[in-house]
Motif scaffolding. Structure first.
Motif, PDB file in Angstrom:
ATOM      1  N   ALA A  14       0.820  -1.213   0.000  1.00  0.00           N
ATOM      2  CA  ALA A  14       0.000   0.000   0.000  1.00  0.00           C
ATOM      3  C   ALA A  14       0.854   1.264   0.000  1.00  0.00           C
ATOM      4  CB  ALA A  14      -0.928  -0.012   1.215  1.00  0.00           C
ATOM      5  N   VAL A  15       1.867   1.298   0.864  1.00  0.00           N
ATOM      6  CA  VAL A  15       2.734   2.478   0.946  1.00  0.00           C
ATOM      7  C   VAL A  15       3.530   2.649  -0.343  1.00  0.00           C
ATOM      8  CG1 VAL A  15       4.722   3.499   2.120  1.00  0.00           C
ATOM      9  CG2 VAL A  15       2.878   2.457   3.450  1.00  0.00           C
ATOM     10  N   SER A  16       4.080   1.551  -0.849  1.00  0.00           N
ATOM     11  CA  SER A  16       4.919   1.628  -2.045  1.00  0.00           C
ATOM     12  C   SER A  16       4.121   2.054  -3.271  1.00  0.00           C
ATOM     13  CB  SER A  16       5.590   0.275  -2.289  1.00  0.00           C
ATOM     14  OG  SER A  16       6.541   0.363  -3.318  1.00  0.00           O
ATOM     15  N   ILE A  17       2.926   1.485  -3.436  1.00  0.00           N
ATOM     16  CA  ILE A  17       2.098   1.858  -4.585  1.00  0.00           C
ATOM     17  C   ILE A  17       1.710   3.330  -4.506  1.00  0.00           C
ATOM     18  CG2 ILE A  17      -0.193   1.584  -5.614  1.00  0.00           C
ATOM     19  CD1 ILE A  17       0.014  -1.373  -5.211  1.00  0.00           C
ATOM     20  N   SER A  18       1.249   3.770  -3.344  1.00  0.00           N
ATOM     21  CA  SER A  18       0.768   5.144  -3.210  1.00  0.00           C
ATOM     22  C   SER A  18       1.884   6.159  -3.453  1.00  0.00           C
ATOM     23  CB  SER A  18       0.150   5.356  -1.823  1.00  0.00           C
ATOM     24  OG  SER A  18       1.112   5.125  -0.803  1.00  0.00           O
ATOM     25  N   THR A  19       3.103   5.854  -3.018  1.00  0.00           N
ATOM     26  CA  THR A  19       4.203   6.806  -3.210  1.00  0.00           C
ATOM     27  C   THR A  19       4.774   6.750  -4.627  1.00  0.00           C
ATOM     28  OG1 THR A  19       5.734   5.152  -2.287  1.00  0.00           O
ATOM     29  CG2 THR A  19       4.868   6.831  -0.785  1.00  0.00           C
ATOM     30  N   ILE A  22       3.030   5.702  -7.480  1.00  0.00           N
ATOM     31  CA  ILE A  22       2.052   6.097  -8.496  1.00  0.00           C
ATOM     32  C   ILE A  22       1.873   7.607  -8.524  1.00  0.00           C
ATOM     33  CG2 ILE A  22      -0.089   6.066  -7.153  1.00  0.00           C
ATOM     34  CD1 ILE A  22       0.416   4.418 -10.581  1.00  0.00           C
ATOM     35  N   THR A  23       2.135   8.265  -7.389  1.00  0.00           N
ATOM     36  CA  THR A  23       2.033   9.723  -7.332  1.00  0.00           C
ATOM     37  C   THR A  23       3.329  10.414  -7.723  1.00  0.00           C
ATOM     38  OG1 THR A  23       2.624   9.700  -4.982  1.00  0.00           O
ATOM     39  CG2 THR A  23       0.270   9.631  -5.538  1.00  0.00           C
ATOM     40  N   GLY A  24       4.403   9.641  -7.858  1.00  0.00           N
ATOM     41  CA  GLY A  24       5.688  10.222  -8.206  1.00  0.00           C
ATOM     42  C   GLY A  24       6.457  10.766  -7.021  1.00  0.00           C
ATOM     43  N   PHE A  25       5.912  10.581  -5.815  1.00  0.00           N
ATOM     44  CA  PHE A  25       6.589  11.074  -4.622  1.00  0.00           C
ATOM     45  C   PHE A  25       7.894  10.322  -4.381  1.00  0.00           C
ATOM     46  CE2 PHE A  25       7.172  11.209   0.048  1.00  0.00           C
ATOM     47  CZ  PHE A  25       7.216  12.596   0.209  1.00  0.00           C
ATOM     48  N   VAL A  26       7.881   9.024  -4.739  1.00  0.00           N
ATOM     49  CA  VAL A  26       9.073   8.171  -4.614  1.00  0.00           C
ATOM     50  C   VAL A  26       9.258   7.437  -5.924  1.00  0.00           C
ATOM     51  CG1 VAL A  26      10.041   6.138  -3.467  1.00  0.00           C
ATOM     52  CG2 VAL A  26       8.861   7.864  -2.113  1.00  0.00           C
ATOM     53  N   SER A  27      10.504   7.220  -6.296  1.00  0.00           N
ATOM     54  CA  SER A  27      10.778   6.429  -7.493  1.00  0.00           C
ATOM     55  C   SER A  27      11.900   5.440  -7.194  1.00  0.00           C
ATOM     56  CB  SER A  27      11.186   7.329  -8.664  1.00  0.00           C
ATOM     57  OG  SER A  27      12.390   8.018  -8.374  1.00  0.00           O
ATOM     58  N   GLY A  28      11.962   4.388  -7.988  1.00  0.00           N
ATOM     59  CA  GLY A  28      13.018   3.402  -7.807  1.00  0.00           C
ATOM     60  C   GLY A  28      12.547   2.176  -7.040  1.00  0.00           C
ATOM     61  N   GLY A  29      13.308   1.092  -7.159  1.00  0.00           N
ATOM     62  CA  GLY A  29      12.964  -0.166  -6.513  1.00  0.00           C
ATOM     63  C   GLY A  29      13.827  -0.449  -5.296  1.00  0.00           C
ATOM     64  N   VAL A  30      13.603  -1.596  -4.705  1.00  0.00           N
ATOM     65  CA  VAL A  30      14.404  -2.040  -3.556  1.00  0.00           C
ATOM     66  C   VAL A  30      15.722  -2.593  -4.089  1.00  0.00           C
ATOM     67  CG1 VAL A  30      14.510  -3.626  -1.604  1.00  0.00           C
ATOM     68  CG2 VAL A  30      12.317  -2.584  -2.250  1.00  0.00           C
ATOM     69  N   PRO A  31      16.853  -2.180  -3.544  1.00  0.00           N
ATOM     70  CA  PRO A  31      18.151  -2.636  -4.064  1.00  0.00           C
ATOM     71  C   PRO A  31      18.372  -4.132  -3.836  1.00  0.00           C
ATOM     72  CG  PRO A  31      18.431  -1.385  -2.034  1.00  0.00           C
ATOM     73  CD  PRO A  31      16.999  -1.223  -2.433  1.00  0.00           C
ATOM     74  N   ASN A  32      19.151  -4.730  -4.721  1.00  0.00           N
ATOM     75  CA  ASN A  32      19.417  -6.169  -4.634  1.00  0.00           C
ATOM     76  C   ASN A  32      20.140  -6.559  -3.350  1.00  0.00           C
ATOM     77  OD1 ASN A  32      18.174  -7.009  -6.983  1.00  0.00           O
ATOM     78  ND2 ASN A  32      19.982  -6.653  -8.247  1.00  0.00           N
ATOM     79  N   TRP A  33      20.959  -5.657  -2.804  1.00  0.00           N
ATOM     80  CA  TRP A  33      21.684  -6.005  -1.589  1.00  0.00           C
ATOM     81  C   TRP A  33      20.725  -6.257  -0.419  1.00  0.00           C
ATOM     82  CZ3 TRP A  33      20.658  -2.737   2.388  1.00  0.00           C
ATOM     83  CH2 TRP A  33      20.372  -1.390   2.098  1.00  0.00           C
ATOM     84  N   LEU A  34      19.491  -5.773  -0.535  1.00  0.00           N
ATOM     85  CA  LEU A  34      18.483  -6.044   0.484  1.00  0.00           C
ATOM     86  C   LEU A  34      17.524  -7.142   0.036  1.00  0.00           C
ATOM     87  CD1 LEU A  34      17.292  -5.292   3.210  1.00  0.00           C
ATOM     88  CD2 LEU A  34      15.947  -3.506   2.079  1.00  0.00           C
ATOM     89  N   LEU A  35      17.199  -7.166  -1.246  1.00  0.00           N
ATOM     90  CA  LEU A  35      16.247  -8.159  -1.749  1.00  0.00           C
ATOM     91  C   LEU A  35      16.795  -9.584  -1.674  1.00  0.00           C
ATOM     92  CD1 LEU A  35      14.474  -6.698  -4.926  1.00  0.00           C
ATOM     93  CD2 LEU A  35      13.440  -7.384  -2.756  1.00  0.00           C
ATOM     94  N   ILE A  36      18.043  -9.775  -2.056  1.00  0.00           N
ATOM     95  CA  ILE A  36      18.595 -11.139  -2.107  1.00  0.00           C
ATOM     96  C   ILE A  36      18.600 -11.802  -0.726  1.00  0.00           C
ATOM     97  CG2 ILE A  36      20.691 -12.464  -2.534  1.00  0.00           C
ATOM     98  CD1 ILE A  36      21.197 -10.664  -4.963  1.00  0.00           C
ATOM     99  N   PRO A  37      19.107 -11.139   0.323  1.00  0.00           N
ATOM    100  CA  PRO A  37      19.001 -11.768   1.657  1.00  0.00           C
ATOM    101  C   PRO A  37      17.553 -12.010   2.069  1.00  0.00           C
ATOM    102  CG  PRO A  37      20.565  -9.940   1.696  1.00  0.00           C
ATOM    103  CD  PRO A  37      19.855  -9.869   0.385  1.00  0.00           C
ATOM    104  N   THR A  38      16.655 -11.140   1.647  1.00  0.00           N
ATOM    105  CA  THR A  38      15.239 -11.326   1.966  1.00  0.00           C
ATOM    106  C   THR A  38      14.708 -12.606   1.349  1.00  0.00           C
ATOM    107  OG1 THR A  38      14.858  -8.942   2.144  1.00  0.00           O
ATOM    108  CG2 THR A  38      12.929 -10.330   1.733  1.00  0.00           C
TER     109      THR A  38
END
Length: 343
Positions: free
Chosen positions: A212-217, A219-235
């Motif tokens: 919910a937070v990621s979509i809302s930020t 889609i409005t352009g308030f935030v851009s970019g994804g989660v970095p791989n250095w965090l995604l891979i351990p996840t």
């Protein structure tokens, strides 16, 4: 956390990481999920005490949710106009999978109706186990059958996508990543919203908070970019390890019948789900890889992570799995009926 728990957690991390590295070496699809899941399962069945702290697991759910929402763009919203037809098939698929599996468990394995229904539920593991604990059923069989389903689908879904050449050519995530301060702020707000969703008893609450937070930020352009791989891979590695820990503390001997029953039923529901996904893809034009992952009756968090890793549409996948969980929340008490008396 006691020393024994800390030691078990460290050993889990070590084995999970080793499993991921082996899966990478043998070129398995989705290696960061499959490798740890298989390695931890084998180690757990061998008698090792392994665990993933609940706090670590919950943080991973929030991260996966944020990574899903980061893929939502105006183009995705336009594509979503074709999804209602696909959504209609979710409850249809759930009912088909539930009753076919239940019939098989009653007919060929002689389980009672309540045990068969709970063991056959295509998803919502924690909710189903809660229901099982309150009813007259074989709780061990329900737990094993459900765990086999989650593990098997974690392994087979990416293999099917890979074997048939359905892996997306381009990642669904944005080409750049969020800065560290923005990432920390997004995760913090997502965790707070997720805890609110927990109080409201929503399924997969922490993951939905991140979505919910990621979509809302985004889609409005308030935030851009994804989660970095250095965090995604351990996840991903931790999430795969969580799946494997469900088999810790039990022996193959005492699980033999339930394991076989769960395995056979999982094969059947996988084939049925794939057939339904194929029909949905053909009728709606949704890419087949996304449809297969969306209709696979696996864990929401696992399937969401898999969608990101295999470059499918994580928003489409996540929306369908959330609908499946919500439908199951209403359906299961109804189908259990008066036979599901409290202990």
């Amino acid at each position: 956390m006691s020393f024994s728990e800390l030691r078990a957690s460290a050993l889990t991390a070590l084995i999970g990481t080793a499993g991921a590295l082996i899966a990478i070496a043998v070129a398995f699809p989705a290696p960061y999920l499959i490798g740890p899941a298989v390695a931890i399962t084998v180690a757990g069945l061998a008698g090792l005490r392994l665990t993933v702290p609940a706090e670590v697991r919950n943080v991973c759910f929030v991260i996966i949710g944020v990574s899903m929402g980061a893929s939502v763009t105006p183009e995705v919203i336009v594509a979503a106009r074709t999804w209602p037809a696909s959504f209609v098939m979710v409850p249809v698929a759930v009912v088909i999978l539930l009753y076919v599996s239940s019939w098989m468990l009653q007919r060929f394995f002689r389980y009672d109706r309540v045990t068969a229904l709970l063991a056959s539920s295509p998803g919502h593991l924690s909710y189903v186990l809660s229901l099982a604990a309150e009813t007259h059923c074989d709780l061990r069989t329900v737990s094993v059958a459900q765990s086999v389903r989650v593990l098997a689908l974690t392994i087979t879904t990416p293999l099917i996508v890979e074997i048939f050449g359905l892996v997306g050519a381009e990642p669904a995530l944005p080409p750049h990543v969020m800065s560290v301060p923005v990432l920390i702020a997004t995760l913090a707000v997502s965790a707070l919203l997720g805890m609110l969703f927990l109080r409201w008893r929503l399924p997969a609450a922490l993951l939905l908070g991140g979505v919910a937070v990621s979509i809302s930020t985004h889609i409005t352009g308030f935030v851009s970019g994804g989660v970095p791989n250095w965090l995604l891979i351990p996840t991903y590695v931790i999430l795969g390890s969580v799946i494997g820990t469900r088999f810790c503390g039990v022996s193959i001997g005492e699980l033999r019948v339930a394991f076989v029953a769960g395995g056979i039923v999982t094969v059947v529901v996988t084939v049925l789900a794939a057939a339904i996904a194929g029909g949905v893809s053909y009728l709606t034009g949704v890419p087949l890889d996304a449809a297969l992952i969306a209709f696979a009756p696996g864990g929401l968090e696992t399937m969401a992570a898999m969608a990101v890793m295999l470059h499918a549409d994580p928003t489409y996948v996540g929306a369908h799995h959330v609908l499946r969980l919500m439908f199951l929340s209403v359906l299961m008490p109804l189908v259990l009926g008066k036979e599901a008396r409290q202990r």
